[in-house]
Write an enzyme that holds these catalytic residues in place. Structure first.
Site, mmCIF file in Angstrom:
data_model
loop_
_atom_site.group_PDB
_atom_site.id
_atom_site.type_symbol
_atom_site.label_atom_id
_atom_site.label_comp_id
_atom_site.label_asym_id
_atom_site.label_seq_id
_atom_site.Cartn_x
_atom_site.Cartn_y
_atom_site.Cartn_z
ATOM 1 N N ASP A 191 0.823 -1.211 0.000
ATOM 2 C CA ASP A 191 0.000 0.000 0.000
ATOM 3 C C ASP A 191 0.861 1.267 0.000
ATOM 4 O O ASP A 191 0.687 2.123 0.849
ATOM 5 C CB ASP A 191 -0.907 -0.070 1.242
ATOM 6 C CG ASP A 191 -1.852 1.111 1.352
ATOM 7 O OD1 ASP A 191 -2.377 1.539 0.313
ATOM 8 O OD2 ASP A 191 -2.061 1.587 2.483
ATOM 9 N N ASN A 441 6.940 -7.503 6.823
ATOM 10 C CA ASN A 441 5.688 -6.841 7.189
ATOM 11 C C ASN A 441 4.509 -7.637 6.658
ATOM 12 O O ASN A 441 4.419 -7.878 5.448
ATOM 13 C CB ASN A 441 5.609 -5.422 6.620
ATOM 14 C CG ASN A 441 4.305 -4.742 7.006
ATOM 15 O OD1 ASN A 441 4.073 -4.432 8.169
ATOM 16 N ND2 ASN A 441 3.411 -4.556 6.032
ATOM 17 N N GLU A 442 3.625 -8.019 7.572
ATOM 18 C CA GLU A 442 2.370 -8.687 7.230
ATOM 19 C C GLU A 442 2.524 -9.811 6.229
ATOM 20 O O GLU A 442 1.859 -9.840 5.187
ATOM 21 C CB GLU A 442 1.344 -7.656 6.737
ATOM 22 C CG GLU A 442 1.023 -6.625 7.798
ATOM 23 C CD GLU A 442 -0.187 -5.774 7.482
ATOM 24 O OE1 GLU A 442 -0.600 -5.726 6.316
ATOM 25 O OE2 GLU A 442 -0.735 -5.161 8.417
ATOM 26 N N ASN A 496 -0.109 -5.370 13.706
ATOM 27 C CA ASN A 496 -0.742 -4.335 12.878
ATOM 28 C C ASN A 496 -2.248 -4.581 12.967
ATOM 29 O O ASN A 496 -2.719 -5.626 12.513
ATOM 30 C CB ASN A 496 -0.307 -4.469 11.414
ATOM 31 C CG ASN A 496 1.155 -4.125 11.204
ATOM 32 O OD1 ASN A 496 1.860 -3.745 12.136
ATOM 33 N ND2 ASN A 496 1.617 -4.248 9.968
ATOM 34 N N TYR A 498 -6.439 -3.114 12.774
ATOM 35 C CA TYR A 498 -7.379 -2.099 12.273
ATOM 36 C C TYR A 498 -8.810 -2.351 12.723
ATOM 37 O O TYR A 498 -9.754 -2.037 12.007
ATOM 38 C CB TYR A 498 -7.265 -2.020 10.741
ATOM 39 C CG TYR A 498 -5.938 -1.404 10.335
ATOM 40 C CD1 TYR A 498 -5.792 -0.024 10.286
ATOM 41 C CD2 TYR A 498 -4.829 -2.196 10.067
ATOM 42 C CE1 TYR A 498 -4.568 0.554 9.971
ATOM 43 C CE2 TYR A 498 -3.606 -1.631 9.757
ATOM 44 C CZ TYR A 498 -3.482 -0.254 9.706
ATOM 45 O OH TYR A 498 -2.270 0.322 9.400
ATOM 46 N N TYR A 502 -10.984 -1.021 9.190
ATOM 47 C CA TYR A 502 -11.410 -1.963 8.143
ATOM 48 C C TYR A 502 -12.473 -2.910 8.679
ATOM 49 O O TYR A 502 -13.248 -3.483 7.932
ATOM 50 C CB TYR A 502 -10.216 -2.766 7.617
ATOM 51 C CG TYR A 502 -9.202 -1.902 6.900
ATOM 52 C CD1 TYR A 502 -9.572 -1.179 5.770
ATOM 53 C CD2 TYR A 502 -7.900 -1.791 7.359
ATOM 54 C CE1 TYR A 502 -8.663 -0.376 5.112
ATOM 55 C CE2 TYR A 502 -6.981 -0.998 6.701
ATOM 56 C CZ TYR A 502 -7.363 -0.279 5.577
ATOM 57 O OH TYR A 502 -6.463 0.509 4.938
ATOM 58 N N GLU A 536 1.141 -0.984 14.012
ATOM 59 C CA GLU A 536 0.206 -0.202 13.193
ATOM 60 C C GLU A 536 -1.159 -0.199 13.855
ATOM 61 O O GLU A 536 -1.641 -1.240 14.313
ATOM 62 C CB GLU A 536 0.036 -0.807 11.782
ATOM 63 C CG GLU A 536 1.197 -0.569 10.851
ATOM 64 C CD GLU A 536 0.951 -1.068 9.427
ATOM 65 O OE1 GLU A 536 -0.223 -1.142 8.998
ATOM 66 O OE2 GLU A 536 1.945 -1.390 8.754
ATOM 67 N N TRP A 581 -0.111 4.246 12.793
ATOM 68 C CA TRP A 581 -0.014 4.300 11.344
ATOM 69 C C TRP A 581 -0.740 5.539 10.872
ATOM 70 O O TRP A 581 -1.930 5.600 11.029
ATOM 71 C CB TRP A 581 -0.612 3.038 10.713
ATOM 72 C CG TRP A 581 -0.276 2.920 9.261
ATOM 73 C CD1 TRP A 581 -1.107 3.099 8.203
ATOM 74 C CD2 TRP A 581 1.007 2.596 8.718
ATOM 75 N NE1 TRP A 581 -0.432 2.905 7.030
ATOM 76 C CE2 TRP A 581 0.871 2.606 7.314
ATOM 77 C CE3 TRP A 581 2.258 2.319 9.287
ATOM 78 C CZ2 TRP A 581 1.953 2.338 6.458
ATOM 79 C CZ3 TRP A 581 3.311 2.054 8.444
ATOM 80 C CH2 TRP A 581 3.142 2.066 7.048
ATOM 81 N N LYS A 600 -4.000 8.150 6.743
ATOM 82 C CA LYS A 600 -3.959 7.802 8.174
ATOM 83 C C LYS A 600 -2.923 8.625 8.928
ATOM 84 O O LYS A 600 -2.661 8.381 10.110
ATOM 85 C CB LYS A 600 -3.695 6.306 8.341
ATOM 86 C CG LYS A 600 -4.830 5.446 7.776
ATOM 87 C CD LYS A 600 -4.759 4.012 8.200
ATOM 88 C CE LYS A 600 -5.824 3.181 7.515
ATOM 89 N NZ LYS A 600 -5.624 3.009 6.054
HETATM 90 C C1 EVA Z 1 -3.286 0.655 5.726
HETATM 91 N N1 EVA Z 1 -2.242 -1.325 6.592
HETATM 92 O O1 EVA Z 1 -4.168 -0.051 5.269
HETATM 93 C C2 EVA Z 1 -1.967 -0.009 6.132
HETATM 94 C C3 EVA Z 1 -0.983 -0.073 4.990
HETATM 95 C C4 EVA Z 1 0.293 -0.768 5.513
HETATM 96 O O2 EVA Z 1 -0.691 1.218 4.512
HETATM 97 C C5 EVA Z 1 -1.335 -2.315 6.586
HETATM 98 O O3 EVA Z 1 1.034 -2.726 6.631
HETATM 99 O O4 EVA Z 1 -1.647 -3.349 7.150
HETATM 100 C C6 EVA Z 1 -0.047 -2.191 5.892
HETATM 101 O O5 EVA Z 1 1.280 -0.770 4.537
HETATM 102 O O6 EVA Z 1 -3.411 1.844 5.872
#
Ligand code: EVA
Length: 641
Positions: A191, A441-442, A496, A498, A502, A536, A581, A600
């Site tokens: 991303d 990463n991920e 990480n 969200y 999300y 994140e 993040w 973000k």
């Molecule tokens: C995002 N989420 O969706 C972030 C990405 C990032 O920019 C992630 O590690 O899980 C990624 O690169 O905003």
């Protein structure tokens, strides 16, 4: 995998370290270019010739000798955002750079190189029309050795053929498709915008044939004093001397030999927000004690340990607060701008941050020097991103059900991964700010196929690092306590997450909060002795868009989202770090979840605050440095930054 690593282990393994064993895959020294009594580093930054080569005809038409109808372009910078047409901005394929330079006659008899801070994704370097070197990977330095083919006392022509296509066996991972009009188009598995060009500094360098190739240090603290074990690799057998000076230029320790110990009385330690740096001066001397080579660098005396769920800097617990970042700015794209970097470090200082992760690739080496000087801790990340199919928010969608590391391309990918790890650790191992390596990463870390891949990569990195820093990777949302197969490899568990963005955003955030807290309990149970760090968490936020009551994308929602996470962190004894993040908004590819990039940021892409910056500042300034320090070490209790 041991859950606790310490300086004693580091010293025990000292003999297996990078200088001794590594360098197998490196074709040149990765020391940062310096002007010293015995070395020259002349910048080749400036305006270069440039041309896209969509038909891939450059080599057959001898562009390596002279690019026909070349445009003029600045170096360092990404080329993408200079142009006003989409074809140039989104260009994918071969492209060329060229410049001329004069080489002084006096440099004959020395080792002469052209040194790129980075270029890529793949680079072919030509001098006076002849191919000199190739390199793969866009985020680490390499040298073209021109000693034997350069014209001395004359002008030389330097050309580069670069290529920015993405594939599954190189990092960062992505794919390349061909559009109906015949143009190639990169589909990143990540991303951030696939910026390309000569994005970092270029130097013409000269050093003696018998030169310092690399060095490494490991410090230990004994009461008021410290010992720095060092090892120097040179291209020859002459005597080596090593001296250490304080910032006033006063000699505080010295030693002779390629290996030895510098004993520092009343050592000043490198601390968070209080970075004390010593200058190390390494010399090669001939039999008459005449100087053959000299290299100077700034190092810090500090130790790092992970113990009983705490991250200990100089024996005292540290609670991390800060950001994931990107090398990204208007117009220059991923090009190094020390001015933008300076602003970013001032923003981090203002807001009370003490740590960042070099998401999702090793940054320009100048940035680590800034971190060393500001006293900001760095999680140094390899460009191993996109190692997962079907990522939300990115354009990679494939129907292949095979676990990522079970695929045919994984073996090639691993070879490349080991190469970039060797380059990254060799380059960055002497920075006091770098306290942890993030190896991916991920990635896919829920299948059994990931395990042997991770084992090899983690063991390889540990062998290379003389300081035996903690290792980790940033875990994707589906790597939960019950599904993760690879958390065992981590000294620090990095998440990480969200929830509330999300997943279950807006009014459903109260369900998200419950899930987040449940996951935290799960990790506390599964890995009770391991620190948890959020690498994140964040919500896209349009600057100056607000609503009462809040809606997703508004400034109020970003604040509510962060508050929800911080409440959960405050309740969990195992969470010892919060890296939001992102520091700033940044450019990505186009898509329905991205409004001219990822929003973000706590700051805009122009480096101005959103409202959350002020609430965050209040929190971070009020948390003691050793927040949740518990009993790991009493000496640190109550310290603030
Ligand atoms: C995002 N989420 O969706 C972030 C990405 C990032 O920019 C992630 O590690 O899980 C990624 O690169 O905003």
């Amino acid at each position: 995998m041991a859950s606790s690593i310490c300086i004693l282990d580091a010293l025990k393994h000292f003999r297996l370290s990078a200088v001794n064993e590594g360098g197998k895959m490196l074709n040149s020294s990765l020391l940062m270019p310096e002007n010293t009594a015995a070395r020259r580093a002349v910048s080749l930054n400036g305006l270069w010739g440039f041309r896209l080569d969509p038909e891939g005809k450059g080599e057959s038409e001898a562009w390596q000798r002279k690019i026909p109808k070349a445009d003029t372009i600045p170096v360092p910078a990404s080329f993408n955002d200079f142009y006003t047409d989409k074809e140039s901005r989104d260009y994918c394929g071969d492209f060329w750079y060229e410049t001329d330079f004069h080489l002084p006659r006096e440099w004959q008899g020395r080792k002469v190189t052209v040194r790129f801070g980075s270029a890529g994704q793949t680079s072919v370097v030509y001098l006076n029309g002849r191919e000199i070197t190739r390199h793969e990977g866009a985020f680490l330095p390499f040298e073209a050795d021109i000693t034997d083919c350069a014209l001395y006392g004359a002008d030389n022509h330097l050309a580069l053929r670069l290529n920015n296509e993405l594939c599954e066996s190189r990092m960062p991972v992505g794919s390349t498709i061909t559009l109906p009009d015949g143009r190639k188009f990169a589909k990143p598995g990540f991303d951030f915008f696939n910026y390309a060009g000569i994005q970092r500094n270029v130097y013409l360098t000269a050093r003696p044939l018998e030169h310092i190739y690399d060095y490494e240090t490991v410090s230990s603290i004994e009461g008021e004093d410290a010992e720095i074990q060092y090892r120097v690799k040179t291209m020859g057998d002459s005597e080596v001397s090593v001296s250490l000076f304080d910032p006033e230029g006063i000699l505080v320790a010295e030693s002779r030999g390629k290996e030895g110990v510098l004993r520092v009385r009343n050592a000043r330690l490198w601390e968070v927000g209080n970075a004390f740096l010593y200058q190390i001066v390494i010399r090669i001397l001939d039999k008459q004690c005449q100087l053959l080579d000299e290299y100077k660098d700034w190092i810090g005396i500090r130790t790092i340990e992970v113990k009983e769920g705490k991250i200990l800097l100089n024996g005292s617990p540290v609670y991390l607060r800060g950001f994931g970042r990107h090398e990204d700015a208007d117009i220059i794209g991923r090009g190094l701008s020390l001015a933008v970097q300076k602003r970013d470090f001032e923003l981090m200082k203002w807001i009370g941050a003490n740590c960042f992760r070099t998401s999702h690739y090793p940054y320009a080496e100048e940035i680590y020097r800034l971190a060393d000087a500001y006293g900001i801790l760095v999680i140094d990340e390899a460009p191993a991103v996109g190692c997962f199919p079907n990522l939300m928010g990115t354009s990679v969608k494939d129907n292949d059900e095979t676990p990522f590391f079970g695929r045919a391309a994984a073996e090639d990918l691993k070879a490349h991964h080991l190469q970039v790890l060797e380059e990254m650790i060799t380059r960055d191992k002497n920075h006091p700010s770098v306290f942890c390596w993030s190896l991916l990463n991920e990635p896919d870390s829920i299948h059994k196929e990931s395990v042997p891949y991770f084992r090899e990569v983690f063991e390889f990195a540990r062998k290379l690092d003389p300081q035996k820093r903690p290792e980790t990777f940033a875990m994707l949302a589906n790597s939960l306590p019950e599904s993760s197969t690879c958390d065992d490899f981590c000294d620090i568990i990095c998440l990480n997450r969200y929830y509330g963005w999300y997943l279950l955003g807006g009014s459903e955030i109260i369900i998200a909060e419950k899930m987040l807290k449940e996951e935290l309990k799960g990790w506390e149970k599964k890995a009770p002795g391991k620190p948890l760090v959020f690498t994140e968490y964040g919500a896209d936020t349009a600057s100056q868009v607000d609503k009462l009551p809040s809606v997703m994308w508004s400034e109020s929602y970003q604040e509510e989202f962060l508050q929800m996470y911080h409440d959960a962190f405050d309740e969990s004894p195992n969470v010892v770090g919060e890296l939001i993040w992102n520091l700033c908004d940044f450019q990505t590819g186009e898509g329905i979840t991205r409004m001219d990039g990822n929003k973000k940021g706590i700051f805009t892409r122009q480096r101005q605050p959103k409202r959350a910056a002020f609430t965050l500042r209040e929190r971070w300034k009020s948390l003691p440095l050793d927040y949740k320090g518990g009993k790991a070490h009493d000496a640190g209790a109550g310290r603030t930054e």
